[in-house]
Design an enzyme around this catalytic site. Structure first.
Site, PDB file in Angstrom:
ATOM      1  N   LYS A  38     -15.166   7.988 -34.020  1.00  0.00           N
ATOM      2  CA  LYS A  38     -15.745   7.043 -33.068  1.00  0.00           C
ATOM      3  C   LYS A  38     -14.746   5.916 -32.814  1.00  0.00           C
ATOM      4  CE  LYS A  38     -20.738   7.273 -33.126  1.00  0.00           C
ATOM      5  NZ  LYS A  38     -21.975   6.750 -33.699  1.00  0.00           N
TER       6      LYS A  38
ATOM      7  N   ILE B 241     -15.888  -2.248 -22.054  1.00  0.00           N
ATOM      8  CA  ILE B 241     -15.825  -1.752 -23.424  1.00  0.00           C
ATOM      9  C   ILE B 241     -16.720  -0.518 -23.534  1.00  0.00           C
ATOM     10  CG2 ILE B 241     -16.162  -2.359 -25.858  1.00  0.00           C
ATOM     11  CD1 ILE B 241     -14.256  -4.259 -24.531  1.00  0.00           C
TER      12      ILE B 241
ATOM     13  N   ASP C  82     -10.519 -17.594 -26.825  1.00  0.00           N
ATOM     14  CA  ASP C  82     -11.884 -17.404 -26.306  1.00  0.00           C
ATOM     15  C   ASP C  82     -12.863 -17.262 -27.479  1.00  0.00           C
ATOM     16  OD1 ASP C  82     -13.954 -17.114 -24.521  1.00  0.00           O
ATOM     17  OD2 ASP C  82     -13.544 -15.010 -24.077  1.00  0.00           O
TER      18      ASP C  82
ATOM     19  N   GLY D 257     -17.315  -6.866 -19.231  1.00  0.00           N
ATOM     20  CA  GLY D 257     -16.995  -8.289 -19.276  1.00  0.00           C
ATOM     21  C   GLY D 257     -16.138  -8.702 -18.105  1.00  0.00           C
ATOM     22  N   ALA D 258     -15.626  -9.925 -18.202  1.00  0.00           N
ATOM     23  CA  ALA D 258     -14.813 -10.470 -17.130  1.00  0.00           C
ATOM     24  C   ALA D 258     -13.425  -9.845 -17.151  1.00  0.00           C
ATOM     25  CB  ALA D 258     -14.690 -11.977 -17.295  1.00  0.00           C
ATOM     26  N   GLU D 259     -13.051  -9.322 -18.314  1.00  0.00           N
ATOM     27  CA  GLU D 259     -11.707  -8.840 -18.491  1.00  0.00           C
ATOM     28  C   GLU D 259     -11.635  -7.347 -18.492  1.00  0.00           C
ATOM     29  OE1 GLU D 259      -8.478  -9.747 -20.501  1.00  0.00           O
ATOM     30  OE2 GLU D 259      -9.500 -11.101 -21.855  1.00  0.00           O
ATOM     31  N   ALA D 260     -12.598  -6.742 -19.155  1.00  0.00           N
ATOM     32  CA  ALA D 260     -12.478  -5.319 -19.421  1.00  0.00           C
ATOM     33  C   ALA D 260     -13.843  -4.699 -19.616  1.00  0.00           C
ATOM     34  CB  ALA D 260     -11.647  -5.108 -20.679  1.00  0.00           C
TER      35      ALA D 260
END
Lengths: 339, 220
Positions: free
Chosen positions: B27, B18, B127, B13-16
């Protein structure tokens, strides 16, 4: 040059703000002419009435030049397109008056075009992209949009002033002057190249939206305190403002899963912004496409091309419905030419 | 890190970034805020550090507000990463278009209730797109990604939070955006009460009118 007798020529008139532009394009997407004359205020920002007066003065000259460049006569035209909005009232009305007069005199159809959509469409044409996420940044607009079910949807935008407006106001406060061929943004960019000391200022991102008014206030306040070199402030202002639009563009990209980034609008001329977005594109394995400057700033060709697209899918604007729309968001317009 | 085996990258994503990983035979999700090369290093460090510390705090607060969120296992501010619970389920973004009208209405009502609980408790998500909502295999709805959130009681912030969600519905789920947002707001009202909901709806409208080139703003 004009050669085919059956070719449809569309003349487009752009006059939303400080530029009066006339472009001529053909059905195949060829741009035969793209002439523009910009109004440069003596001081301050664009004065709508003064800009409109400028447009009225240069209109016939710009029209002649465009027809000359295309090598056609006005009687060869099949269609007149004009930017119907959004923009400054007096400027829009001047362009619309010219368009109506031409269409009526030549007895050919008229098409009103949404200015923001025209930016995206000419950008797609000139960069060979098909379904991009578009960052449109200029003095009046900051929009992150992409096509989804029949319309260009707004994924992110500014909550207050536009990015170009933020940079322009700061530049004027710093005493920079708009000269022919060197807009304020270019002067600011040049100074920023000599900046090296990063000054922290507000970084405001809300979801996919941005806000520049706090950043502008902060930058102007620091400027007046005279604690920092102007170069450092220009540098930091660009770094922060551009990082904000980059973050939301990246977020919209991840959300929509599009494969192309398109950068357009006057601020697209900035090399630093181009570089930042190209890094994002590389990181996500998508293509980065910068619209050539002539077609990224306001221009008549984009109106002509978009007018053609609309006309070919059955859109015409009767004169009695050709009032300008000062407020006309990109997501209010159906796009029948994309299926 | 010991005992941490990355299985696969789920999203960038734009931030991080995953990723799904195995950690002590469990898990887990790793949310890693990698360096963004486009950003100035000082700005980049500041944003990543702030959000890495801030997000787990808000996720914990959200739990107290009664909103299901992934449980945080570890926060590492050297590498700017968070290890958290893996929620097996579907992103609402993909789920919504597949549902029947009634099911969709029910899910949107549920979304509204969760947002209502957040706001009632004084939290802003920041968001609220349907990418940030997961319905797990037991039909429990989770909110994720609090990186842009804040602790705030102001009507304005709550209004912006919902305005962003409304526009997200319009851009991503246009076919049923209006009906779905109405369902969200009835869920919201169910938690936070009608008088406040009326206020917030007025606020949302005010924020919309503030936007650039909004037709309705035209002087009559």
């Amino acid at each position: 040059m004009a050669n085919s007798i059956n070719e449809i020529y569309c003349l487009g008139i752009e006059s939303t703000a400080d530029d009066f532009g006339v472009g001529i394009s053909t059905c195949s997407g060829e741009v035969l002419a793209n002439i523009s004359d910009g109004y440069i205020p003596e001081k301050g920002g664009i004065h709508p009435r003064e800009a409109a007066r400028h447009h009225a003065m240069v209109a016939s000259d710009v029209l002649d030049k465009a027809l000359n460049q295309a090598g056609i006569k006005s009687s060869d035209l099949s269609l007149i397109a004009f930017s119907q909005g959004p923009g400054l009232g007096p400027c829009l009305r001047t362009g619309a008056t010219v368009a109506r007069a031409l269409a009526a005199y030549l007895n050919i159809p008229l098409v009103g075009v949404n200015h923001s959509i025209a930016h995206v469409e000419i950008g797609k044409l000139k960069t060979n992209t098909t379904d991009p996420i578009t960052l449109y940044v200029s003095g009046g607009n900051t929009i992150i949009s992409a096509f989804n079910s029949g319309r260009y949807r707004i994924f992110g935008e500014t909550l207050d002033i536009a990015l170009g407006n933020c940079l322009d106001v700061f530049s004027r406060e710093a005493g920079l002057k708009h000269k022919k061929g060197i807009p304020l943004g270019a002067a600011l960019e040049k100074l920023a190249l000599d900046g090296n000391n990063f000054v922290l200022m507000p970084y405001i991102v809300k979801g996919m939206d941005v806000s520049f008014s706090g950043l502008l206030t902060s930058a102007v306040t620091l400027l007046r305190q005279k604690k920092y070199r102007l170069q450092d402030l220009c540098y930091s202002l660009q770094e922060i403002a551009f990082a904000m639009v980059c973050e939301v563009t990246e977020r919209a990209l991840a959300h929509t899963e599009k494969k192309e980034i398109l950068l357009t609008g006057g601020v697209a001329a900035n090399n630093r912004l181009q570089f930042m977005l190209s890094l994002i594109a590389k990181d996500h394995g998508v293509s980065f496409n910068k619209v050539p400057l002539e077609y990224a700033t306001d221009n008549g060709a984009m109106i002509a091309w978009t007018g053609l697209l609309a006309f070919r899918s059955g859109v015409v604007t009767p004169i009695e419905k050709s009032m300008v729309k000062l407020r006309w968001r990109i997501d209010r317009v159906d796009i029948p030419w994309i299926t | 890190m010991d005992n941490l085996i990355i299985l696969k990258q789920l999203q960038k994503g734009a931030e991080a970034t995953i990723s799904l990983a195995n950690w002590y035979e469990k898990k887990v999700i790793i949310k890693s805020r990698k360096i963004k090369k486009y950003r100035h290093p000082q700005l980049d460090e500041r944003i990543r550090r702030f959000r890495t510390i801030h997000e787990p705090q808000l996720i914990y607060e959200a739990k107290k507000a009664g909103v299901p969120t992934p449980t945080i296992f570890l926060v590492d501010t050297t590498n700017m990463l968070i290890i958290m619970e893996f929620i097996q389920g579907k992103q609402v973004k993909y789920l919504l278009p597949l549902l029947s009208k009634t099911e969709r209405s029910k899910l949107c009502f549920k979304i509204g209730e969760l947002v209502g609980k957040l706001h009632f408790y004084g939290l802003i998500h920041g968001d609220l797109t349907t990418s940030n909502m997961i319905l797990d295999d037991y039909d429990k709805l989770f909110l994720i990604d609090f990186g842009l959130g804040e602790k705030q009681n102001e009507l304005e912030s709550r209004g912006v939070d919902l305005h962003l969600m409304k526009r997200g519905f319009q851009s991503t789920h246009n076919q049923f955006a209006n009906a779905s947002f109405r369902d969200v707001m009835s869920g919201y009202s169910n938690v936070i009460g009608e008088p406040f909901t009326t206020n917030i709806l007025e606020k949302i409208q005010e924020i919309e009118l503030r936007g650039r080139y909004v037709e309705e703003r035209k002087l009559k």
